[in-house]
Each structure stands twice: as C-alpha cells, then as structure tokens.
Design an enzyme around this catalytic site. Structure first.
Site, PDB file in Angstrom:
ATOM      1  N   GLU B  49       0.867  -1.176   0.000  1.00  0.00           N
ATOM      2  CA  GLU B  49       0.000   0.000   0.000  1.00  0.00           C
ATOM      3  C   GLU B  49       0.900   1.221   0.000  1.00  0.00           C
ATOM      4  O   GLU B  49       1.740   1.391   0.875  1.00  0.00           O
ATOM      5  CB  GLU B  49      -0.877  -0.025   1.244  1.00  0.00           C
ATOM      6  CG  GLU B  49      -2.063   0.888   1.136  1.00  0.00           C
ATOM      7  CD  GLU B  49      -3.002   0.720   2.328  1.00  0.00           C
ATOM      8  OE1 GLU B  49      -3.544  -0.388   2.507  1.00  0.00           O
ATOM      9  OE2 GLU B  49      -3.152   1.692   3.066  1.00  0.00           O
ATOM     10  N   ASP B  60      -5.226  10.990   9.070  1.00  0.00           N
ATOM     11  CA  ASP B  60      -4.002  10.375   9.547  1.00  0.00           C
ATOM     12  C   ASP B  60      -3.515  10.995  10.839  1.00  0.00           C
ATOM     13  O   ASP B  60      -3.725  12.176  11.103  1.00  0.00           O
ATOM     14  CB  ASP B  60      -2.908  10.494   8.473  1.00  0.00           C
ATOM     15  CG  ASP B  60      -3.128   9.505   7.345  1.00  0.00           C
ATOM     16  OD1 ASP B  60      -3.099   8.292   7.635  1.00  0.00           O
ATOM     17  OD2 ASP B  60      -3.359   9.936   6.208  1.00  0.00           O
TER      18      ASP B  60
END
Lengths: 405, 268
Positions: B49, B60
């Site tokens: 990924e 995030d």
C-alpha cells in the site's frame, strides 16, 4: 426572532449537502455515522419550538441581539455616493458574529447529550465565542489553533484560557486555520462518542455549511426588518468579507430571493492577487475537495493546498464555504478582493470618521464599500456587515506603524 | 482476474493471511521508495500500500502526517507516485499495489486521466480516504473501466445499512478501520474487531483487511486469526522517521519478516 423554514425552506442544499456541484460529504467512513446523527438532530431541533425559544432567549439576553443597524452618515457624505448602513455584529457579546453560531451549536450539543466541545480557530474570534458558551454551559472545551495564529492573536488566546478552555497549538503544515481544522477533525474522529465539534464557518462536511448558515441568518433577517423600518426600502447592495464566509452567508441568505439586492463578497487579496500571496480562492482559485466539501480552493498544480496570506487571520483560509462557490457560479453574488493595504486604510478611515474600530476582517468589506459607494446614486442604500470589532487587531496595526503597545 | 483477487485466492489456498505494509511514496526521499518496495516483498509482504502524499491528511495521525510532509519537501506528486509504481513493475509483475490517498490530487488530475494512468502504471487498487461511496460513483466507474479495484473503508461506526452499501460498491477487498481514531492510534481491541468482521462477512464475500493501530507482531498475529489481510502503516513509518536510508532498507523488511512469521504461526 428565529422564524425558520418559511421563505427559506426551498433553498439548497439537497439532502446530501450539495449546492450544485459544491458541498457534499467528503470525510472518512468513521465520521459518516456521527454526521448523519448530527444531521438528524439538527433537523429535529430546528423545528422544535422549545429549542428555538431557548435559542431566541439566549440571542436576546446573552448575545444582546438584535444588533444595531447604524446609518454611517458622516462616512456616506464623505464618500459622496450611496447611503451606507453598518450591521453592527461587533456589538455582540464577545465582539463578533461568531457567537451566533457557537451558541446555536452548543445548545444543540447539550440536547444531543454531548459533554465535550471542540473547535478550530484562526483569528481567535470563533475560539473565544466557543469557549464563552462552553463556560456558560459548564462543558469541557478544547480549541485548536495554529502556532502562527497564536503568535498574532495573543489576546484572544489568553481570553480563551481565562474562560477555562484548553488551547492546543497546531504545529503541522502552515500552522494556521486549515491545520487547526485538520487537527480538530482528528480529535473528533477519536472522541466522537462524547464530543461535539463546533465548526466556525459555513464550510466542512454536510450539514455544517447549512447549519452554520441557518444560525448566522439571524443577521440578514434583522437587517431586512431594520432597513425597511429605517428607510422603507430594501437595500441596493449588501457587502461582507469572506474567509470561510459565515458572516457573509448569514447576511446574504435572507436576501437571496430579492434579486434586485446585489450581493458582494470580499476576499483577502493580501499583497495583491498577482503576487500569489493572498487568500482569495473565489477570485483566483480552482475547484477541489478539502475539509469535507467540494469548493473553490487555493491549490498547486499537483492538488496540494498552498499557504495563504492575509493581514487578517480570520480570512487566512485556502477554501471557502460551498454555498459561496455556488452563488459565484450562478452569478447571484459577486466576489471581489481587497489588499492588506486597502483594508488597513479602511480600518483607519472608519475609526476616525465614525468612531467605530472595525476588525481587520470587516475592514476588507469596508474597503470595497469605499470604492463602490461613490459609483451609486445618493438615494441608493448599501449595508456593510461589520462582522467584528477591531480591539483584537490593535497590536497588528501598531506593529505595522512601528509601534509596540 | 485482478492481481488482488489472485493474491487473495492463492493465500487462501495456503491458509495464510495477507500482510500489507503501508509506506508513503517519497518518504524519506523519492529514490528510496522503489527499492524499499522490492525489499518489503522479499520480506513477506503480500500486497503493497503506497500512500500518496497530501498537504492536509485529515484522517491520519501525526506519524503519517509527517511522512507526507517529508515527501512533499521533494514535491512528490501523484504523477511521481504513478511513475514509481511503473518503475516497480519493471521487476515485479505479481505483487499487487494499492494507492491510498486523498481526493484533491486525483480531482486535480481528473478522474479519467487518473484511472488510465493507474492502468498504465500497474496500480491494482485505489483507496481514497475522504471519498465515501455517496460521492464515489464517477471515480468508481472510471477505475472499473480500467480494471482497477476501488477499496472502501468500513469503520466501527458503520451500521448494517452502510456495510451493505459499501460492500456493494467495493472491489478487491474492503478495509476495516479497527478503531475510532486516526492512523497510528493506540486502542486496538481484537475481540471487538473479530465481532465486527463477523458482521461484515454477512454482507460480502470480498476479503477483509484490517488496519489502523496494528503495531507489533503480536497485534498482527492476533488480528490475522480473524482477517484476510493485516495492514501495517504507522509502525513502519515511525521507523523511517528515526533511521537513515540504508538502515531503513534493513530494518523495515526485518519488521515485516517478524510479523509474517508471527502471523504464519497462528494460521498453522
């Protein structure tokens, strides 16, 4: 005072929060359910007479509404064109329009059983408004603020602390409002069970742009009544500054159907649009997605959000509320930009001419009015939203003149 | 059959769970990304990924946010990331690569151009963090047209109705966010994850990956008992932050190897 859902009920957004192609719900999956709950609660309480009665009572007795609509006679004569009226949001409790929406959202938080309030702030006005209502309701309050903004708004930081709020400095990215918003979103996604996120402007994921607008629309509703009572007419033009755009949306919204009332939103041109150092996405940006909605943004050719510049922390934001993007495209409103220098000049002019010290944000609207009023006839009417008072900006203004206060 | 589907089928026949390391493309610098990808595959990564750097990574935590900032110091753009994948494909035509990022760089490039570029570079799946299925129709259509899978997130807050909707629109695999929070948080509850995965399986036969908050080999092994794929991001990126480039090429594969072993032990 609050008369929701009458003439305004057919307006946008659609049920997924879209204003044309703008707005919407661009958040990670974890926030989808909390946003759906917020939407349901908002739609329920906005039609609940107890809730509206409590809000109206607080707007009157705590905020001090209705705020005055003041005829700036001397300034109007000086400019020699249209007659200018100032909507005095600077006279509200805490000194700006931000309290209108902070109060509405805090009352909603209480009804939803939330015990903790978070907010982001740029100039600190929304942070102060949120810390104020949180203090009054005895709720825990955390305000996220960029390190750069903390430096230029020390007085508001201290006010928030006095009110019992925790101010968390944000050191990521450009260390300003957009980064504070990112950080508040991160807090919210981590603490969604007990936390209500009070967004300060008409941006963010649905329902925030509509909800904040509805709470701020009290500005436009009062203005309508007041100008009719004082002059018997509707105004020819409304002028308001636009960062995220909440004071402008609040003023414009109840006039959207009055097609003969021209609407002017004034963005921050900073050092000048041509220099690239500005905060004017509607005037010089492009369409993109940030902070939960599709709107005009300041971004580079790779889609990275770029740093903005404005003398006024409250306008220093790379996006803008999606309804403004929609009003620009369908030409119902016009968007113009004013430089730091022009805004400062207007700050001094109004202070000297009317004994009213405007916030640097509001000074952008005044600076456009100064150019625009002389192009109208004497019997024409302009309302400028004086969205906040200038006390918080005295240090900035003094520093520019080489003084320390 | 897509590389993702093929990989999951192969692992299933071996009774193994996929291990998916996440790194941000261009972190700590753009030249290290492709060599690191190859080393991670050798160490036992089943799928890679690759984070597309973004200036405002709202979902995030601080660790991956700083990774974006490091990559952006080199102006690592979506175009650069696609070039890195194409470069990786010169020597590896089997390991699936999934891009994870935010919508604005994709909008800026244009959905159609992006989907074509993905196919050309050899990208197998795209996960756009800030694009729920409600807003995804156009992009899903363009990516599907280019035989690229669209991966969606499911969260602890997703109810049955949303699970159904998301699973219907997803392809490749679905990605379950194991906690309420941002990437790299500290509250992994394996039992709660197991319960939720059982619920999700009522809505889909797609493989289910689990990520956010998996830091150690023990975490990975515990989650591997229930999931089809384990995603490890912040734990790797935190090491990138602390090590020099040559150490990164040694230590990150080592961590992946340890995780792979721990996961294989529970599945045997």
């Amino acid at each position: 005072m609050f008369e929701f859902m009458h003439r305004e009920s057919r307006a946008l957004p659609d049920k997924n929060g879209h204003f044309g192609i703008y707005g919407g719900l661009f958040v990670s999956e974890t926030l989808m359910q909390p946003l759906a709950q917020l939407r349901a609660a908002y739609e329920h309480y906005i039609a609940d007479s107890d809730f509206i009665a409590e809000l109206d009572d607080d707007l009157h007795h705590y905020v001090g509404r209705p705020s005055a609509l003041y005829y700036a006679k001397r300034w109007s004569h000086h400019l020699g064109g249209a007659q200018i009226f100032l909507k005095r949001e600077d006279l509200n409790h805490t000194g700006a329009h931000k309290i209108n929406s902070a109060l509405g959202q805090a009352l909603l938080a209480k009804r939803m059983g939330k015990t903790r309030i978070i907010a982001e702030t740029g100039a600190g006005q929304h942070g102060v408004a949120t810390a104020t209502v949180a203090a009054r309701m005895g709720m825990e309050c955390v305000v996220y603020m960029g390190e750069e903004d903390i430096k230029r708004q020390t007085i508001n930081v201290y006010r928030m602390k006095l009110l019992g709020a925790t101010v968390r400095p944000v050191s990521s990215g450009s260390k300003t409002l957009k980064d504070a918003l990112n950080e508040a979103m991160r807090d919210w996604v981590t603490n969604i069970d007990n936390t209500f996120y009070i967004i300060g402007t008409v941006a963010g994921p649905h329902p925030y742009p509509a909800m904040v607008r509805d709470f701020q629309a009290v500005i436009g509703r009062e203005t309508r009544r007041q100008i009719k009572a004082q002059t018997g007419e509707l105004p020819d033009a409304l002028i308001a500054c636009v960062g995220g755009g909440s004071n402008a949306m609040g003023l414009f919204y109840p006039f959207l159907e009055d097609k003969r009332v021209a609407l002017y939103g004034v963005e921050a041109a900073g050092d000048g649009l041509a220099t690239g150092r500005h905060a004017a996405p509607l005037s010089a940006g492009k369409v993109g997605v940030l902070h939960g909605n599709r709107t005009y943004l300041m971004a580079d050719e790779d889609g990275q959000i770029i740093e903005t510049h404005s003398i006024s922390a409250g306008l220093d934001y790379p996006g803008v509320g999606p309804e403004h993007a929609w009003l620009k495209d369908n030409k119902r409103a016009q968007y113009v930009a004013i430089t730091d220098e022009e805004a400062l000049e207007a700050f001094h002019l109004l202070t000297r001419m009317e004994g009213i010290m405007p916030a640097l944000e509001s000074s952008h609207a005044l600076a456009f009015c100064k150019k625009f009023a002389p192009t109208l006839r004497r019997e024409q009417l302009i309302v400028v939203n004086l969205s906040g008072r200038g006390d918080k900006d005295i240090h900035t203004v003094a520093a520019l003149e080489g003084m320390r206060v | 059959m897509s590389r993702l589907t093929q990989t999951f089928q192969q692992l299933k026949s071996q009774h193994k769970t996929a291990l998916i390391p996440f790194i941000t493309a261009g972190d700590p610098n753009p030249t290290l990304t492709v060599p690191l990808m190859h080393k991670l595959v050798v160490a036992g990564a089943s799928i890679l990924e690759l984070g597309v750097p973004f200036s405002d990574p709202m979902a995030d935590g601080p660790v991956i946010q700083r990774a974006s900032e490091r990559a952006l110091e080199y102006h690592t753009s979506l175009r650069d990331v696609l070039e890195m994948v194409a470069d990786f494909r010169q020597d590896d035509n089997e390991t699936p690569v999934v891009l994870m990022g935010y919508l604005n760089p994709i909008e800026t490039m244009g959905y159609k151009t992006f989907a074509k570029a993905c196919a050309k570079a050899g990208v197998d799946g795209v996960l756009t963090v800030d694009m729920p299925p409600e807003e995804a129709e156009d992009l899903v259509r363009q990516l599907t047209h280019q035989a690229c899978d669209t991966i969606f997130l499911l969260a602890p807050t997703s109810d049955a109705q949303r699970m159904e909707r998301i699973c219907n629109q997803a392809s490749g695999f679905v990605y379950y966010v194991s906690l309420k929070g941002v990437t790299g948080s500290n509250q992994l509850d394996v039992d709660a994850v197991a319960d939720k995965l059982a619920e999700i399986r009522q809505h889909t036969t797609l493989p289910i990956g689990v990520g956010f908050g998996i830091k150690t080999a023990e975490n990975a092994a515990a989650v591997a008992k229930h999931a089809d794929a384990v995603v490890v991001g912040s734990a790797l990126v935190a090491q990138i932050e602390q090590l020099n480039p040559s150490q990164i090429l040694v230590e990150l594969p080592k961590l992946i190897q340890t995780m792979r072993q721990a996961m294989d032990e529970v599945s045997l």
